[in-house]
Design an enzyme around this catalytic site. Structure first.
Site, PDB file in Angstrom:
ATOM      1  N   ARG A   8      39.528  35.632  33.243  1.00  0.00           N
ATOM      2  CA  ARG A   8      40.921  36.102  33.311  1.00  0.00           C
ATOM      3  C   ARG A   8      41.832  35.024  33.880  1.00  0.00           C
ATOM      4  O   ARG A   8      42.936  34.809  33.389  1.00  0.00           O
ATOM      5  CB  ARG A   8      41.032  37.386  34.134  1.00  0.00           C
ATOM      6  CG  ARG A   8      40.409  38.586  33.451  1.00  0.00           C
ATOM      7  CD  ARG A   8      40.487  39.829  34.315  1.00  0.00           C
ATOM      8  NE  ARG A   8      39.800  39.580  35.579  1.00  0.00           N
ATOM      9  CZ  ARG A   8      40.138  40.108  36.740  1.00  0.00           C
ATOM     10  NH1 ARG A   8      41.170  40.936  36.829  1.00  0.00           N
ATOM     11  NH2 ARG A   8      39.458  39.838  37.825  1.00  0.00           N
ATOM     12  N   ASN A  31      40.056  43.317  33.137  1.00  0.00           N
ATOM     13  CA  ASN A  31      38.652  43.706  32.999  1.00  0.00           C
ATOM     14  C   ASN A  31      38.566  45.166  32.592  1.00  0.00           C
ATOM     15  O   ASN A  31      39.320  46.003  33.108  1.00  0.00           O
ATOM     16  CB  ASN A  31      37.905  43.526  34.322  1.00  0.00           C
ATOM     17  CG  ASN A  31      37.533  42.092  34.601  1.00  0.00           C
ATOM     18  OD1 ASN A  31      37.546  41.245  33.721  1.00  0.00           O
ATOM     19  ND2 ASN A  31      37.191  41.814  35.846  1.00  0.00           N
TER      20      ASN A  31
END
Length: 98
Positions: A27, A45
């Protein structure tokens, strides 16, 4: 009175990234690439192990981010990326990790 709508060359990318992409800096890496490309959005997520990436800005920059997500040069390992396209959301600002 509302503001102008999205420009024709702007798009919103929604990409579902499958593979070993959680707990490996994926990320953070995605956010850095998106900001370099001038995109707004987020990388999140998901409970099933995927990462959901939503990015918007120029269609060209979104396509470049999608290419990077599929490049094999990301943290972790990407098995596949499923992408969908939509009109951009004018209220989205910045790029966050969720």
């Amino acid at each position: 009175m509302t503001g102008p709508g999205p420009r024709r060359d702007e798009a919103r990318l929604s990409a579902w990234v499958h593979g070993h992409v959680q707990g490996v800096g994926f990320r953070w890496w995605t956010r850095a690439r998106a900001l370099e490309l001038g995109l707004t959005g987020f990388a999140s997520n998901r409970p099933d192990g995927r990462v959901h990436v939503v990015a918007q800005g120029s269609r060209e920059a979104c396509e470049k981010l999608l290419e990077l997500l599929r490049s094999g040069e990301t943290p972790g390992s990407v098995d596949k990326v499923i992408a969908d396209w939509a009109e951009p959301d004018a209220t989205m600002t910045g790029f966050s990790e969720r």
